[in-house]
Design an enzyme around this catalytic site. Sequence first.
Site, short mmCIF file in Angstrom:
data_model
loop_
_atom_site.label_atom_id
_atom_site.label_comp_id
_atom_site.label_asym_id
_atom_site.label_seq_id
_atom_site.Cartn_x
_atom_site.Cartn_y
_atom_site.Cartn_z
N GLY A 3 0.77 -1.23 -0.09
CA GLY A 3 -0.05 0.06 -0.07
C GLY A 3 0.73 1.30 0.05
O GLY A 3 0.33 2.23 -0.21
N LYS A 54 5.65 -13.07 -12.03
CA LYS A 54 4.31 -12.38 -12.20
C LYS A 54 3.33 -13.23 -12.78
O LYS A 54 2.15 -13.31 -12.47
CB LYS A 54 4.42 -11.03 -12.66
CG LYS A 54 4.67 -9.81 -11.72
CD LYS A 54 3.56 -9.52 -10.96
CE LYS A 54 3.68 -8.56 -10.33
NZ LYS A 54 2.28 -8.31 -9.28
#
Length: 565
Positions: free
Chosen positions: A16, A164
Amino acid sequence: MEAVAAEDGWCVVTGGRGFAARHLVEMLIRHNMYCVRVADLGPTIELEPGEQLGVLGEALHSGRAEYISVDLRDKAQVLKAFEGAEVVFHMAAPNSSINSYQLHHSVNVQGTQNVIDACVEQKVKRLIYTSSPSVVFDGVHGIHNGSESLPYPPSHNDHYSATKAEGEALVIKSNGTSGLLTCCIRPSSIFGPGDKLLVPSLVDAARAGKSKFIIGDGNNLYDFTYVENVAHAHVCAERALASDATVSEKAAGEAYFITNMESMKFWEFMSLILEGLGYERPRIKIPAFVIMPIAHLVERIYKLLAPYGMKVPQLTPSRVRLLSCTRTFDCSKAKDRLGYEPIVTLQEGLRRTIESYPHLRAENIPKTKREGPSKASIYLGSGRVADTLLWKDKKLTFTTLLVLIAIYINFIASQNTIVTALAKLLLFSSIFLFIHGFVPAKILGYTVEKMPTSWFHLSEDMSHQIALSVASSWNLAVDGLKSLAQGNDWMLFFKVVLSLLILSFLGAFSLQNLYTIGLTFAFIAFYVYEKKEEEIDGIFLKMHSFGCKLISDLNRKFLSSKKVD
């Protein structure tokens, strides 16, 4: 986008405090969608001045947002972070420029599996995973208007892209597990205010004079995405998954390319940023195949020196491929199933980005004025030698060069023996002194300076100083040999070995080559050092620090092995 009352519903944003994640956190708070739990690696949250007085600072103060320190590789920490959460935006990932398989696999694969397991155990309803278009890029073939039907390639451009892709596959596979709805967002080349990689690295290159180069032909197209559009795409995905069954079933279990839907040439985009900040645009084209061997060498050096503090280099093979290939993507699927459309145009995004970096503008480069003589001048004695080698007195410099070239032609290039060379030197000196002695003090209006005999006289004080200097040098050498013979001073040993290696290296050159190299070095190196003093000193400090650490490590390993024996 309609605002939804937060009430007591919580969402979690992993990573975040990252670039795009910060914009998503602020968007979620601003639209009162959820109470936001910001999850990141840091032990505490450190707000920047703008954040303290902004929506995030206010939300943290009021309790509508909270911070929690989480390492995704620790499942217990992830479980605690997801308690009571309805939605998870999984945006955490390591720095893509660090090409370490162990690092990326532990976070992007194992960490993502922990996120999925925690979502299932904590009964989280929706999981939105931030993936990358690089999951379908093999590092060789460009992609033009690529759709989500593109398969994963057999091999990827780097470990970041490969892991990923693994993480994305895990998220898509988990869709429907215990009622969990998932989807993956693939934002292409994110830019905007708060970016600490793209714009700062561009400016660093511009200030170092490296931004003038274009890798490839400069015609490769790219899709860039303004950071607020990336945050908006995540919200669109979450809203689609939270909609009625027809919409959510259509949106869930899928991956989506996200762009600004305005493809343009990669190097034109970079030029617009540089020009907007007051720097020159790139103009010199270098073929990718020319720069690639250098990039491979840089990457190998980094692998060797990374343990000793070397920073991640900008020039790597994976980055060269990214800079020279076309990579554009079709967003029709995101528009159809998620209701995504950019809310900020590319032109407006560029304007906002450029305006957000006033401190990096060309006119704001700190002007440092040197006070007093330069280090190069001090090292050279701040006299005639300094004026000559630093090109302060150009007439003296050119005269000296002519004399040295004459010496080279008559004594060095002719490959005479030492005795012959000395005899010639004495002969020319004698002729010069004789002619200089009998010519009148003035010839055709020009004054001829006569050399005083004191120039050739060696006083008793001077003789005494020379003798003391020779004796002192001899005693220092003897003390060094004594210390070396004791076998305790490793630093001295390495210095002696290095000096002798350099001497043996120089000894391999002929007198002709040494003279040529020495002259070139003397008249260029000191001049360059004076102009780039701070940069060169910085490089030497880093090298010295690395050398000290290397010697310390070798010394420690040697002593530990000695104790074992």
